[in-house]
Design an enzyme around this catalytic site. Structure first.
Site, PDB file in Angstrom:
ATOM      1  NE  ARG A  74      33.664  42.400  23.849  1.00  0.00           N
ATOM      2  CZ  ARG A  74      33.496  42.410  25.156  1.00  0.00           C
ATOM      3  NH1 ARG A  74      33.999  41.430  25.880  1.00  0.00           N
ATOM      4  NH2 ARG A  74      32.837  43.370  25.762  1.00  0.00           N
ATOM      5  CB  SER A 263      32.706  45.388  31.739  1.00  0.00           C
ATOM      6  OG  SER A 263      32.601  44.643  30.554  1.00  0.00           O
ATOM      7  CB  SER A 265      29.027  44.717  37.440  1.00  0.00           C
ATOM      8  OG  SER A 265      28.884  45.972  36.813  1.00  0.00           O
ATOM      9  CE  LYS A 267      29.687  38.285  33.256  1.00  0.00           C
ATOM     10  NZ  LYS A 267      30.550  37.251  32.644  1.00  0.00           N
ATOM     11  CB  THR A 268      34.875  36.718  37.022  1.00  0.00           C
ATOM     12  OG1 THR A 268      34.636  36.781  35.610  1.00  0.00           O
ATOM     13  CG2 THR A 268      35.876  35.603  37.295  1.00  0.00           C
ATOM     14  CG  ASN A 269      35.853  38.894  41.833  1.00  0.00           C
ATOM     15  OD1 ASN A 269      36.701  38.197  41.280  1.00  0.00           O
ATOM     16  ND2 ASN A 269      36.087  40.148  42.158  1.00  0.00           N
ATOM     17  NE  ARG A 393      40.083  39.505  29.629  1.00  0.00           N
ATOM     18  CZ  ARG A 393      38.758  39.404  29.692  1.00  0.00           C
ATOM     19  NH1 ARG A 393      38.199  38.307  30.177  1.00  0.00           N
ATOM     20  NH2 ARG A 393      37.997  40.396  29.285  1.00  0.00           N
ATOM     21  CG  ASN A 521      28.767  39.884  47.232  1.00  0.00           C
ATOM     22  OD1 ASN A 521      28.599  40.798  48.028  1.00  0.00           O
ATOM     23  ND2 ASN A 521      29.636  39.960  46.241  1.00  0.00           N
TER      24      ASN A 521
END
Length: 612
Positions: A74, A263, A265, A267-269, A393, A521
């Site tokens: 981006r 970013s 941090s 999130k996806t995991n 990606r 987590n």
């Protein structure tokens, strides 16, 4: 125009407003031909892209895409929100008058698609029948075949979504023109790239990229930036949030959590995580989405949410069997995954990226880096350069995710029990802290941040604030945004619990991570759910409730007792410093609601009292 009409007729596209829109932009861009596409065209388009060299084959029916070397992420400084009302201007949305934006865009794209095919991509960013379906329909026109293939994986694509609209003229008009990428002056004063969202006209105009969110207009530009503006005007929230469910297999109860993370941090995991082995007999994580959530107050007084996306556009770097085994399963042979800007072996048709395995392949024969340069030919000076781009990606459909929630496509959405925020912070933030006051929760989201690096910002340990993780996607002013959050949650009678999590606290002496992270987590999420249900009391602090040792499920957790003590402690002196930074950050927002300032003053006073 007769040829355009024939193409639209052949595809069965009957919506007169869409037909008018397509013909207009075909005339402006000078496209040689028009083709309407749907999900059923995927296999044919993949083969055409392979034949044209736009994609390379990857084992197992997958493919590889390499973008232009200066077109890999981006471009926030080139991304502009335009409206007819200057009061929509905020700190982060790069506001511009809509007339100026449209005039500039027309000058850039006049004839820019000559000799190319204009692909018409009708799509829906919601399950059909959703209460927010009205805001989910769009038509992207693009001159890049690879963009079409990504869109088919990331959105519901087909003419039926447009022909069946209750309001035929109510769809997002999304225009993408690639441009002559090597000659656009990327990153120079003569940069010709512009990524406009004309928010109050529900129009998206992008020029100068074929990569990711710059080109897949249903995802970021519509699904986040424009939809956020729609939500502001129509009573719902649109956030860069994960959405997951924690299922208690003993009781059958599912508690759903949304969360915003800047970013890098985690999130996806987290969104795709699994319960640790020692909790696996009791708890199961259900995946709804890793990047976007639309939220609204339901008729029963609860907050509801769904993920508008149809796929996952995940960062490849550091994705492996330990960090995210679910993602690895979702991109296996047979999934139709598209990899972008990873390393590619032209002989074996394999892909690799940093973190996929501990070491890169030792046999360099056939390997090309993300720039297309042969790795075996590198000089000693460049031998250690990355094989894959840091923002490389993978694109895969939701159906490939093994723990996809059964209710993923439920148009009614799912009730939200908890809203969490989390940034990468080496100190001050404990493992988890929770709070039930809505204003305090919104305040915490507005002051969400991840730690800056000294090299990048010159302020080691200072957070780069990223309100609700929406900083790059804001479409109107931050004060109005905060008030909108208060208004939407004010319409609910059963409020979600809020929490702030941090998996990244480090030991100040040797730098090791205090918390093991990844699947562990889930232990913090279980505590949060039990806190909401009144099953644990927690330890009160000036910045929220934190777990006591005996409240966390610690069975099978490998952690030093001293590290756990630190994770469940508040550093008051560090928080006094943080409160000062937060105040300066909030002062930049115009029209911030008094409830937010009251929450700030209350937290600051409690911290002062605790330190006295």
């Amino acid at each position: 125009m007769a040829d355009v009409d024939a193409a639209l007729d052949a595809a069965g596209l009957t919506n007169p407003h869409v037909r008018e829109y397509v013909k207009y932009w075909a005339g402006i861009t000078g496209a040689e031909r028009v083709e309407v596409v749907g999900a059923d065209d995927d296999a044919r388009l993949v083969q055409e892209a392979l034949d044209a060299g736009e994609l390379q084959p990857v084992t197992g029916g997958r493919t590889y895409s390499r973008s232009y070397i200066k077109d890999t992420a981006r471009a926030e400084e080139r991304t502009i929100v335009a409206t007819s009302d200057e009061s929509d201007k905020g700190l982060y949305n790069n506001w511009q008058p809509s007339d100026q934006a449209k005039e500039n865009y027309l000058s850039l794209v006049q004839g820019a698609s000559e000799g190319k095919t204009m692909y018409v991509v009708p799509y829906l960013m919601a399950p059909q029948g959703s209460p927010l379906e009205k805001f989910a329909a769009g038509v992207e026109i693009t001159d890049a075949r690879t963009v079409v293939l990504h869109m088919i994986r990331m959105a519901r694509v087909g003419v039926n979504y447009i022909n069946e609209l209750a309001e035929p003229d109510h769809f997002v008009r999304a225009v993408h023109v690639t441009g002559d990428l090597p000659n656009l002056g990327q990153g120079t004063p003569d940069d010709k790239r512009y990524f406009y969202t004309i928010a109050d006209e529900r129009t998206i105009l992008h020029f100068g990229s074929s990569y990711g969110g710059n080109a897949l207009l249903g995802k970021i530009a519509h699904g986040l930036r424009l939809a956020s503006y729609d939500g502001w005007k129509n009573g719902f929230l649109v956030e860069q949030f994960l959405l997951l469910g924690v299922k208690d297999k003993q009781t059958g109860e599912v508690h759903n959590i949304v969360g915003g993370f800047p970013s890098a941090s985690g999130k996806t995991n987290l969104s795709m995580t699994l319960a640790p082995d020692t909790l696996g007999d009791r708890y199961e994580i259900e995946f709804y989405g890793d990047d976007i959530a639309w939220l609204w107050p339901g008729e029963d007084g609860r907050l509801y949410a769904f993920n508008p996306e149809f796929g996952v556009f995940g960062v490849a770097r550091d994705t492996n069997e330990k960090s995210n085994p679910t993602a690895i399963d979702a991109i296996q042979p047979g999934t139709g995954t598209i990899f972008t800007n990873v390393a590619y072996n032209e002989k074996t048709q394999e892909v690799w990226w940093e973190g996929k395995t501990k070491e890169h392949p030792t046999d360099l024969d056939g390997w090309l880096d993300w720039k297309g340069e042969r790795i075996a030919d590198r000089s000693p000076e460049t031998a250690d350069e990355a094989w894959a781009h840091p923002n490389s990606r993978f694109t895969t459909t939701m159906a490939n995710v093994p723990n996809l929630a059964e209710g993923y496509a439920n148009p009614a959405g799912v009730p939200v029990d908890a809203i969490i925020f989390g940034g990468r912070t080496r100190d001050r933030e404990p493992l988890i802290r929770s709070f039930t006051d809505v204003a305090e929760g919104v305040y915490d989201g507005l002051t969400l941040g991840a730690e800056a690096t000294f090299a990048a910002d010159g302020l080691e340990g200072v957070l780069r604030y990223d309100p609700m993780s929406m900083r790059p996607f804001m479409s109107y002013g931050e004060g109005d945004y905060a008030q909108h959050w208060l208004d939407v949650l004010g319409k609910t009678t059963e409020k979600p619990i809020f929490a702030h999590v941090n998996w990244f606290q480090r030991d100040p002496e040797d730098g090791h991570f205090l918390w093991p992270g990844f699947r562990e987590n889930v232990r913090a999420l279980v505590w949060l759910i039990e806190s909401k249900n009144g099953l644990v009391k927690g330890n009160p602090t000036p910045v929220g409730m934190i777990p006591t040792k005996d409240e966390l499920l610690l069975e099978g957790l490998e952690i030093e007792p001293g590290d756990l003590d630190t994770l469940l402690t508040i550093d008051i002196e560090r928080w006094k410093q943080e409160i000062g930074y937060r105040e300066e950050h909030l002062k930049q927002f115009v029209g911030l609601p008094e409830e937010i300032w009251e929450a700030h003053r209350r937290v600051a006073a409690d911290i002062d009292a605790a330190g006295s």
